[in-house]
Enzyme design. Structure first.
Site, PDB file in Angstrom:
ATOM      1  CE  LYS A 208      36.026  32.929  40.422  1.00  0.00           C
ATOM      2  NZ  LYS A 208      37.440  32.738  40.112  1.00  0.00           N
ATOM      3  CD  GLU A 214      35.056  48.522  42.627  1.00  0.00           C
ATOM      4  OE1 GLU A 214      34.654  47.440  43.130  1.00  0.00           O
ATOM      5  OE2 GLU A 214      36.243  48.889  42.678  1.00  0.00           O
ATOM      6  N   GLY A 268      39.033  35.412  37.117  1.00  0.00           N
ATOM      7  CA  GLY A 268      38.335  36.577  36.557  1.00  0.00           C
ATOM      8  C   GLY A 268      38.899  37.011  35.214  1.00  0.00           C
ATOM      9  NE  ARG A 269      45.191  37.592  36.292  1.00  0.00           N
ATOM     10  CZ  ARG A 269      44.994  37.332  37.591  1.00  0.00           C
ATOM     11  NH1 ARG A 269      43.910  37.797  38.184  1.00  0.00           N
ATOM     12  NH2 ARG A 269      45.864  36.642  38.288  1.00  0.00           N
ATOM     13  CD  GLU A 354      43.909  41.493  38.522  1.00  0.00           C
ATOM     14  OE1 GLU A 354      43.546  42.611  38.946  1.00  0.00           O
ATOM     15  OE2 GLU A 354      43.116  40.655  38.063  1.00  0.00           O
ATOM     16  CG  HIS A 385      50.154  61.033  14.321  1.00  0.00           C
ATOM     17  ND1 HIS A 385      50.566  62.038  13.468  1.00  0.00           N
ATOM     18  CD2 HIS A 385      49.919  59.950  13.549  1.00  0.00           C
ATOM     19  CE1 HIS A 385      50.562  61.581  12.224  1.00  0.00           C
ATOM     20  NE2 HIS A 385      50.172  60.316  12.255  1.00  0.00           N
ATOM     21  CE  LYS A 507      39.101  43.973  45.466  1.00  0.00           C
ATOM     22  NZ  LYS A 507      38.683  42.585  45.332  1.00  0.00           N
TER      23      LYS A 507
END
Ligand code: G6Q
Length: 543
Positions: A208, A214, A268-269, A354, A385, A507
């Protein structure tokens, strides 16, 4: 502006508290004596069934929860949300991902502007682009067909596309592969570059902001690798970008024909239905991508127009509040009984945590009640399991969503029945438990000493969500159902769900630490632990 009402100050909250004291010890076995319970506590919406009968609630509980919705004016907030008002107030933005899947024929206003032309202009471009990729009309710098798509992005620009492309694997175009690079760990991009043929690979840089550390590091690594084979001009063929930052994209060298925009009113999410879904559209084709958007839209409409007592996202949200704030459950498990949904819990972790992991209310005051739960989960039956022991017999109450799919894409012998019988048996076991009276006769006399360990208290609440089949439309519905659940919870908790200031501090500190790791300079004002860890890293690097 959203209203700023402390939910705990409402009459409904007090009523819920006294109601909780009255019913907290009632066992689900008792509730289940009522043969009509499923009939009253389930909803079928198209090919999605939501069964909430295995919850520790009565009709009275629901009435109090609906009163809470009315008292804080949830219907008014939903109206503001769909009207495109600036409800993300700390970032001064609207939150209008629903516009991304709304039909072209209907207006959708965001902060007073109808955005449908913009949305459908980009969708048309995505359609043309993906059709050209799939048909082979759009080709690589070598003239070869694209066989590999690499999406480079992180967080909201990664988790949605990863989850959806995994969930819709049966819809992937034959002979095409999609890969994702998110982690700044160089091993991630290294592994992907090892797998692809650069001459047949389209890189999609999904960001965005186009400034995320990253993503930019990985995008540059991909570009440098590409430049060993192609020229700067060839980047125009093999790179595309999805971003709101046109300038950033251009200076990276990506051609305007390969730029896909979205807008600051898409968080974003919440961006999987925007151009961030380009990698999805490339691999499943535009028709399937459209069906996915239609499914999201169908659930948007259900959420917007259905009364409280028949509204699936609202009911899910209220049940979550009931456990989170009254039973003091601090986590919520999401357990998909479908291998294709194996990344769904990870996707929901971001969506939910978030959004609602906040401790300051909409007035800017510290909160003295619980907000978002810890969301976690794993595909069934693998989870059985691993960690189900704790859900069944641990000291914590963990409400769970069980998600099952009725018709498998891969019917092999009776395996799908084995899967579904586990789904059903687990929710039954969690609800009913196993009493001392039931365990005792099963145990040989000489083993009576282990009797206490074999008792299951039960009374552990679950939602059962069934899809007729897992396809683009039902996946869209499932996803929007959770998006809106998160909205409702955040609104009732009186927090801002659509910012994420909590990810900033780390950050900022990383920027301070980086120079100290790279050269001999020292980072300013470090604590002794961090300082010594840096020293040790440098020492072991020299060794
Ligand atoms: C999501 C967050 C966050 C964001 C990533 C990537 O709501 O905002 O996860 O999606 O930080 O950001 P860019 O898309 O700007 O690279």
């Amino acid at each position: 502006m959203l209203k700023k009402i402390n939910p705990t100050s409402t009459a409904a909250w007090s009523n819920l508290q006294s109601h909780f004291e009255r019913i907290k010890n009632v066992h689900l076995r008792e509730w289940m004596q009522d043969g009509e319970r499923f009939e009253r506590f389930h909803i079928i919406f198209e090919d999605l069934l939501f069964d909430y009968s295995k919850n520790r609630i009565s009709q009275q509980t629901l009435e109090h929860l609906f009163d809470l919705c009315r008292e804080v004016d949830l219907p008014g907030a939903i109206h503001q949300f769909f009207e495109g008002q600036l409800i993300n107030e700390t970032e001064n933005r609207a939150v209008s991902h629903m516009a991304l899947r709304s039909p072209a024929t209907k207006s959708f206003f965001v902060n007073g502007k109808n955005v449908q032309d913009d949305v459908h202009h980009v969708l048309n471009r995505i359609r043309q682009f993906t059709e050209a990729i799939q048909s082979g009309n759009k080709r690589s710098f070598t003239g070869e067909r694209f066989t590999d798509i690499v999406n480079i992005g992180i967080g909201g620009s990664d988790l949605g596309p990863v989850m959806v492309t995994e969930a819709l694997k049966p819809y992937h175009a034959p002979d095409m592969h999609v890969h994702f690079v998110s982690n700044v760990d160089p091993s991630h991009i290294h592994q992907v570059l090892q797998k692809i043929n650069i001459r047949r690979t389209l890189f999609i840089v999904a960001s965005k902001t186009f400034t995320t550390q990253e993503t930019m590091a990985n995008a540059n690594a991909a570009k440098n690798y590409f430049l060993k084979y192609g020229t700067e001009d060839d980047i125009a063929y093999n790179f595309a970008a999805v971003s709101t930052n046109e300038k950033g994209v251009q200076s990276f060298g990506i051609s305007p024909a390969h730029q896909f925009e979205f807008w600051d009113w898409v968080g974003g999410r919440y961006s999987v239905s925007s151009a961030i879904g380009l990698s999805i559209a490339c691999i499943i084709g535009f028709t399937n991508f459209s069906a996915f958007l239609d499914g999201l839209h169908a659930m948007d409409q259900h959420f917007r127009h259905t009364p409280l007592d028949k509204n699936i996202p609202i009911l899910m949200a209220l049940l979550g509040i009931w456990y989170n704030n009254f039973f003091e459950a601090d986590s919520h498990a999401v357990l998909p009984y479908d291998q294709y949904l194996h990344r769904f819990p990870a996707y929901l972790q971001q969506l939910d945590m978030e959004s609602n992991g906040k401790s300051v209310d909409r007035k800017g005051e510290a909160i003295n009640y619980q907000t978002g739960p810890i969301v976690w989960g794993e595909a069934g039956t693998n989870g059985q399991h691993a960690f189900y022991q704790l859900i069944h017999q641990g000291t914590k109450l963990i409400p769970c969503d069980f998600i099952g799919v009725v018709n498998s894409h891969n019917p092999i012998a009776n395996q799908h029945n084995l899967l579904l019988c586990n789904f059903l048996a687990q929710t039954q076991a969690l609800m009913m438990g196993k009493s001392i009276e039931e365990v005792e006769p099963e145990l040989p006399r000489d083993q009576q000493d282990i009797l206490p360990f074999k008792i299951f208290e039960g009374n552990r609440p679950t939602n059962s969500i069934l899809l007729k089949s897992l396809n683009p439309r039902t996946l869209g519905m499932l996803l929007a159902m959770y998006e809106h659940k998160v909205f409702v919870q955040g609104y009732i908790w009186n927090i801002y769900s659509f910012d994420q200031w909590g990810v900033e501090l780390g950050k900022q500190l990383a920027k301070n630490i980086l120079p100290a790791l790279q050269d001999n300079s020292t980072a300013s004002s470090l604590d002794s632990s961090t300082e010594n860890l840096i020293e040790q890293i440098k020492k072991w690097r020299k060794d």
